[in-house]
Design an enzyme around this catalytic site. Structure first.
Site, mmCIF file in Angstrom:
data_model
loop_
_atom_site.group_PDB
_atom_site.id
_atom_site.type_symbol
_atom_site.label_atom_id
_atom_site.label_comp_id
_atom_site.label_asym_id
_atom_site.label_seq_id
_atom_site.Cartn_x
_atom_site.Cartn_y
_atom_site.Cartn_z
ATOM 1 N N LYS A 44 91.921 28.183 54.736
ATOM 2 C CA LYS A 44 91.297 27.604 55.921
ATOM 3 C C LYS A 44 89.889 28.180 56.061
ATOM 4 O O LYS A 44 89.689 29.393 55.925
ATOM 5 C CB LYS A 44 92.108 27.940 57.175
ATOM 6 C CG LYS A 44 91.448 27.563 58.504
ATOM 7 C CD LYS A 44 91.375 26.062 58.752
ATOM 8 C CE LYS A 44 90.566 25.719 60.006
ATOM 9 N NZ LYS A 44 90.400 24.265 60.191
ATOM 10 N N SER A 71 90.295 17.077 65.692
ATOM 11 C CA SER A 71 89.196 17.911 66.152
ATOM 12 C C SER A 71 89.763 19.292 66.422
ATOM 13 O O SER A 71 89.972 19.705 67.561
ATOM 14 C CB SER A 71 88.550 17.331 67.417
ATOM 15 O OG SER A 71 87.456 18.150 67.781
ATOM 16 N N LEU A 74 87.982 24.515 64.246
ATOM 17 C CA LEU A 74 87.900 25.703 63.394
ATOM 18 C C LEU A 74 88.839 26.843 63.831
ATOM 19 O O LEU A 74 88.451 28.013 63.839
ATOM 20 C CB LEU A 74 86.445 26.194 63.353
ATOM 21 C CG LEU A 74 85.780 26.689 62.086
ATOM 22 C CD1 LEU A 74 86.320 26.054 60.820
ATOM 23 C CD2 LEU A 74 84.288 26.443 62.161
ATOM 24 N N CYS A 129 81.650 20.937 58.737
ATOM 25 C CA CYS A 129 82.632 20.892 59.828
ATOM 26 C C CYS A 129 82.066 20.096 61.010
ATOM 27 O O CYS A 129 81.056 20.479 61.584
ATOM 28 C CB CYS A 129 83.004 22.289 60.296
ATOM 29 S SG CYS A 129 84.042 22.227 61.780
ATOM 30 N N LYS A 163 81.268 22.324 50.256
ATOM 31 C CA LYS A 163 82.042 21.187 50.779
ATOM 32 C C LYS A 163 81.079 20.314 51.560
ATOM 33 O O LYS A 163 80.401 20.777 52.481
ATOM 34 C CB LYS A 163 83.167 21.689 51.695
ATOM 35 C CG LYS A 163 84.025 20.584 52.331
ATOM 36 C CD LYS A 163 85.046 20.024 51.366
ATOM 37 C CE LYS A 163 86.078 19.122 52.024
ATOM 38 N NZ LYS A 163 87.245 19.870 52.513
ATOM 39 N N ILE A 191 85.007 14.364 49.752
ATOM 40 C CA ILE A 191 84.319 14.454 51.028
ATOM 41 C C ILE A 191 85.126 15.268 52.050
ATOM 42 O O ILE A 191 86.345 15.391 51.928
ATOM 43 C CB ILE A 191 84.078 13.043 51.648
ATOM 44 C CG1 ILE A 191 85.428 12.321 51.861
ATOM 45 C CG2 ILE A 191 83.187 12.203 50.756
ATOM 46 C CD1 ILE A 191 85.341 11.020 52.670
ATOM 47 N N GLY A 248 89.853 13.021 49.673
ATOM 48 C CA GLY A 248 89.744 11.922 50.629
ATOM 49 C C GLY A 248 90.593 10.730 50.267
ATOM 50 O O GLY A 248 90.409 10.111 49.221
HETATM 51 C C1 DHB Z 1 87.492 21.757 61.037
HETATM 52 C C2 DHB Z 1 87.348 20.473 60.553
HETATM 53 C C3 DHB Z 1 86.648 20.256 59.402
HETATM 54 O O1 DHB Z 1 86.495 19.004 58.883
HETATM 55 C C4 DHB Z 1 86.071 21.323 58.732
HETATM 56 O O2 DHB Z 1 85.380 21.102 57.622
HETATM 57 C C5 DHB Z 1 86.227 22.606 59.209
HETATM 58 C C6 DHB Z 1 86.935 22.821 60.363
HETATM 59 C C7 DHB Z 1 88.225 21.994 62.272
HETATM 60 O O3 DHB Z 1 88.103 21.183 63.200
HETATM 61 O O4 DHB Z 1 88.912 23.017 62.366
#
Ligand code: DHB
Length: 310
Positions: A44, A71, A74, A129, A163, A191, A248
């Protein structure tokens, strides 16, 4: 024979999790590592400090397997947690250590720590992100992308990839590739989710996730065409020393095959891993093997980048 290489890292299988899915805790990371059908694991995306992420509901699966919206914001256990994890883990499988600082300074600080640590895997710098309120994606700011990579490669010597968010314009493919080609990147991963989509619940006329008034990153089948275009466009433009991780819209073996045709070296599974669980890797590899057998191919060299045009 379903293998891949990035620099001197060898992957015995081409599939792995996409960052964010089944990789936040040591137990989840162990699950991906333990699968017979994964070639690697990605952690992560880490921030310097632990984050709880956005309020729930923050992830939603659309009907009919169309895809997902999230959403998450992070949520992660913090950089030190993942550093401890990779330090103590004994595995022959390569590990991708993903980082997503909330500023260039945070990213540089984490990369210094990775540079100075014993960690001998690959590093994925997440420039895409879309889900932290008030924080734009670096990947859509070409000057900022070039700036951070310039600062990073001034000191960073370990195998690093980025990324990327999806791009939607041919000139943007040209521009991002020209920047990436200036640096000794080990790979690019394309992606990330298509940022800031909106999904509505038909019964209640309500958004389906709480953060950002319902806006979130789209993944799954809905994004496959965009993912393939980005893999293909970047494979056409990037130095051959830069490998491509295709991510993707992978829900079937055919989807994996299509990513390979477009030039992917490894293929990641995000939404469908969240939906189906760890057994997805066995199913996808078997479906891919059937396609290869049917077509009479015995090596991925017969497939990679072999997309035909008219
Ligand atoms: C999150 C979503 C993403 O697409 C990413 O690249 C990093 C974090 C998130 O919302 O935790």
């Amino acid at each position: 024979q379903l293998t891949a290489n990035i620099q001197n890292y060898h992957f015995n299988h081409i599939l792995l999790n996409a960052a964010g899915v089944m990789c936040q805790t040591s137990m989840e990371l162990d699950t991906v590592l333990a699968s017979e059908y994964t070639g690697a694991v990605v952690t992560k995306s880490a921030t310097p400090l632990v984050r709880p992420g956005n309020p729930a509901p923050r992830y939603y699966e659309l009907n009919n397997g169309l895809g997902t919206i999230n959403s998450m914001g992070l949520p992660n256990e913090g950089f030190d947690y993942y550093m401890d994890y990779v330090d103590t883990k004994e595995t022959y499988k390569p590990i991708f250590f993903s980082i997503a600082g909330l500023s260039k300074q945070e990213n540089i600080a984490m990369l210094h720590q990775l540079q100075d640590a014993d960690f001998d895997g690959l590093i994925e710098l997440n420039l895409s992100c879309p889900n932290v309120p008030g924080k734009p994606q670096t990947g859509y700011d070409f000057e900022a992308t070039e700036q951070i990579l310039t600062e990073v490669f001034a000191f960073f010597k370990k195998p690093l990839g980025v990324k990327l968010p999806p791009y939607f314009d041919i000139v943007h493919f040209d521009d991002i590739a020209a920047i990436l080609n200036k640096f000794p990147l080990a790979f690019v991963n394309t992606i990330n989710s298509i940022g800031n989509g909106l999904v509505i619940d038909q019964d209640t006329d309500t958004v389906v996730i709480k953060p950002k008034a319902g806006f979130g990153g789209i993944g799954g089948t809905l994004v496959k065409a965009t993912a393939l275009a980005n893999v293909r466009a970047l494979r056409d433009r990037l130095n051959t020393t830069i490998k491509i991780i295709g991510t993707g819209g992978v829900t079937t073996g055919r989807d994996v095959y299509d990513h390979l045709l477009c030039g992917a070296d490894l293929v990641e599974v995000g939404s469908q891993l969240a939906i189906e669980g760890i057994t997805v890797f066995e199913r996808l590899e078997k479906e891919l093997t059937e396609i290869l057998t049917e077509k009479g191919y015995d090596s991925l060299d017969d497939v990679r980048g072999q997309l035909k045009i008219m």
